[in-house]
Design a protein around this motif. Sequence first.
Motif, short mmCIF file in Angstrom:
data_model
loop_
_atom_site.label_atom_id
_atom_site.label_comp_id
_atom_site.label_asym_id
_atom_site.label_seq_id
_atom_site.Cartn_x
_atom_site.Cartn_y
_atom_site.Cartn_z
N LYS A 278 -1.99 -2.70 5.61
CA LYS A 278 -0.59 -2.99 5.91
C LYS A 278 -0.41 -3.05 7.42
N GLU B 276 6.19 4.30 -4.48
CA GLU B 276 5.44 4.89 -3.38
C GLU B 276 6.11 4.62 -2.03
N SER C 79 3.25 5.26 3.52
CA SER C 79 2.02 5.86 3.01
C SER C 79 1.06 4.87 2.37
N CYS C 80 1.46 3.63 2.23
CA CYS C 80 0.64 2.64 1.52
C CYS C 80 -0.70 2.39 2.21
N SER D 182 5.61 -1.94 -5.03
CA SER D 182 5.30 -0.59 -4.58
C SER D 182 3.85 -0.57 -4.13
N CYS D 183 3.64 -0.54 -2.80
CA CYS D 183 2.29 -0.69 -2.23
C CYS D 183 1.65 -1.95 -2.81
N ASP D 184 0.52 -1.80 -3.49
CA ASP D 184 -0.17 -2.98 -4.02
C ASP D 184 0.12 -3.22 -5.50
N GLY E 194 4.80 9.70 -2.13
CA GLY E 194 3.94 8.87 -1.30
C GLY E 194 2.55 9.46 -1.27
N TRP E 195 1.62 8.72 -0.73
CA TRP E 195 0.27 9.22 -0.57
C TRP E 195 0.26 10.22 0.58
N SER F 298 6.65 3.49 1.50
CA SER F 298 5.98 2.36 2.14
C SER F 298 5.05 2.79 3.28
N ASP G 15 9.57 -0.50 7.11
CA ASP G 15 9.09 0.38 6.04
C ASP G 15 10.26 1.15 5.43
N ASP H 133 12.07 0.65 1.65
CA ASP H 133 12.23 1.70 0.65
C ASP H 133 13.68 1.83 0.20
#
Length: 311
Positions: free
Chosen positions: A143, A132, A136-137, A26-28, A107-108, A134, A150, A154
């Motif tokens: 990325k 999260e 929005s990462c 999930s993101c990092d 997500g962010w 993807s 993406d 997800d």
Amino acid sequence: MIRRILSLAILALPTTAQAFPVTVQSCDRQVTFAEPPRRAVSNDVNLTELMLALGLRDRMAGYTGISGWKTLDERLRADIQQLPELSPRYPGREVLLGADADFYFAGWNYGMNVGGEVTPDTLAPFGIPVYELSESCIHVMEKPKASFEDLFNDARNLGKIFGVPDRAEALIESWRKDLAAQPATGATRPRVFVYDSGEDAPFTAGRYAMPTALIEAAGGVNILEDFAKSWATIGWEEVIARDPEVILIVDYGEVTAEQKRDFMVSNPAFATVTAVREDNFVTLDYVAATPGPRNIEAVGILAEAFARAGE
């Protein structure tokens, strides 16, 4: 109707038993699940639709972040049925704790803000893992630019988290086939500007926002493909200088798509812009312009608009 029948067919597929625990990226972060969530919460209309497309409604405690920004259309209203909206906008920690949530899909800038009250770090002490979105990462790591991978990523990860990987792979495969079946727009690649909102300065989609992938799949190019942002504000001067041939309006909120179009058409500052001069506008609902199941049909809508603009 075809999409609904296909979704039902996917849900009817036998599901191969998946061993737990399972770990996803999930993101990092790597997030491990000892068992499938039973009281999941999703934020925003597009993330909620992705959960529903995977047949996960019975694993959900509710959703957040829709009515405060957008209106449910008939399709989503029918799918949600009795699921409660726990918060009209971004939820606070107390909302998720009050719902006894055991999973948060957000997500962010889709339910979480960097440094905000609700993040993977702030929810971890309460035993609420976060997956999260993807797309929005980019807000927390480097990325590649936005792509359909993406969305596929997800769906695949949610399939693993909830123990329904076969459903996820079948859904992804159906999306790939639908994308491959989209008609070509011809040799030209129309220059496209994404108009989300704003009159003093437009809020738009850059390199890392999903419309870039939608536009490319439909045969066009986002005039701000080199803008190293996701969703962000720029100056109108930049838009005018890049002379879009098509304007893609994202329809949501209090200002209607027609009002956004009228603003551009009636403003003398845009009189030289090709898309305005030739009346080449196309509209996508927010739920189709952000990562989710409606991205596939969005490509078809854009391809038709691009073909008309090239006539």
